[in-house]
Scaffold this motif. Sequence first.
Motif, mmCIF file in Angstrom:
data_model
loop_
_atom_site.group_PDB
_atom_site.id
_atom_site.type_symbol
_atom_site.label_atom_id
_atom_site.label_comp_id
_atom_site.label_asym_id
_atom_site.label_seq_id
_atom_site.Cartn_x
_atom_site.Cartn_y
_atom_site.Cartn_z
ATOM 1 N N HIS A 59 11.295 -16.799 -0.639
ATOM 2 C CA HIS A 59 11.881 -17.229 0.628
ATOM 3 C C HIS A 59 11.258 -16.365 1.724
ATOM 4 O O HIS A 59 11.350 -15.130 1.689
ATOM 5 C CB HIS A 59 13.399 -17.028 0.588
ATOM 6 N N PRO A 60 10.590 -16.965 2.709
ATOM 7 C CA PRO A 60 9.833 -16.190 3.701
ATOM 8 C C PRO A 60 10.646 -15.134 4.447
ATOM 9 O O PRO A 60 10.191 -14.009 4.610
ATOM 10 C CB PRO A 60 9.313 -17.245 4.676
ATOM 11 N N GLU A 61 11.843 -15.488 4.878
ATOM 12 C CA GLU A 61 12.643 -14.527 5.660
ATOM 13 C C GLU A 61 13.133 -13.378 4.789
ATOM 14 O O GLU A 61 13.065 -12.208 5.180
ATOM 15 C CB GLU A 61 13.828 -15.236 6.309
ATOM 16 N N ARG A 62 13.590 -13.681 3.574
ATOM 17 C CA ARG A 62 14.063 -12.618 2.687
ATOM 18 C C ARG A 62 12.900 -11.723 2.255
ATOM 19 O O ARG A 62 13.057 -10.503 2.160
ATOM 20 C CB ARG A 62 14.769 -13.215 1.479
ATOM 21 N N LEU A 63 11.740 -12.300 1.999
ATOM 22 C CA LEU A 63 10.562 -11.499 1.646
ATOM 23 C C LEU A 63 10.184 -10.586 2.806
ATOM 24 O O LEU A 63 9.926 -9.393 2.613
ATOM 25 C CB LEU A 63 9.388 -12.404 1.274
ATOM 26 N N HIS A 64 10.179 -11.125 4.006
ATOM 27 C CA HIS A 64 9.852 -10.322 5.192
ATOM 28 C C HIS A 64 10.826 -9.154 5.333
ATOM 29 O O HIS A 64 10.412 -8.004 5.559
ATOM 30 C CB HIS A 64 9.880 -11.195 6.448
ATOM 31 N N ASN A 65 12.112 -9.426 5.189
ATOM 32 C CA ASN A 65 13.117 -8.367 5.306
ATOM 33 C C ASN A 65 12.919 -7.286 4.250
ATOM 34 O O ASN A 65 13.023 -6.096 4.533
ATOM 35 C CB ASN A 65 14.526 -8.948 5.217
ATOM 36 N N MET A 66 12.634 -7.689 3.018
ATOM 37 C CA MET A 66 12.418 -6.715 1.949
ATOM 38 C C MET A 66 11.200 -5.839 2.244
ATOM 39 O O MET A 66 11.231 -4.627 2.081
ATOM 40 C CB MET A 66 12.228 -7.411 0.607
ATOM 41 N N LEU A 67 10.117 -6.459 2.710
ATOM 42 C CA LEU A 67 8.906 -5.697 3.009
ATOM 43 C C LEU A 67 9.124 -4.739 4.170
ATOM 44 O O LEU A 67 8.552 -3.646 4.200
ATOM 45 C CB LEU A 67 7.739 -6.643 3.293
ATOM 46 N N GLN A 68 9.941 -5.127 5.131
ATOM 47 C CA GLN A 68 10.241 -4.250 6.260
ATOM 48 C C GLN A 68 11.040 -3.033 5.820
ATOM 49 O O GLN A 68 10.836 -1.933 6.309
ATOM 50 C CB GLN A 68 11.005 -5.012 7.358
ATOM 51 N N GLU A 69 11.940 -3.218 4.868
ATOM 52 C CA GLU A 69 12.744 -2.110 4.363
ATOM 53 C C GLU A 69 11.917 -1.182 3.493
ATOM 54 O O GLU A 69 12.118 0.018 3.486
ATOM 55 C CB GLU A 69 13.945 -2.636 3.579
#
Length: 81
Positions: A59-69
């Motif tokens: 999921h693009p948004e969840r992947l982005h959030n995980m990578l940011q963390e």
Amino acid sequence: QFGVVSPKLLMNTRSFDVGAASMLPGWAAELQGKGSNHKPETEEYGISSFVYRSDRPFHPERLHNMLQEGLPLTGVLRSKG
């Protein structure tokens, strides 16, 4: 800062001669699996890898959030895809 090296210092240095290296006794022994006391880098440094495959994309948004963390990827030095 660690790892900050100009590519010009590493590329096209002409410092490795495959012909000369292949004449060294350890070269042939290593290729034949007869190297003396050679420990593979995977064992020596604890390097491991895995391949994740799935027909369903992340999921693009969840992947982005995980990578940011960044937390789940501690120790990852290389990824591709």
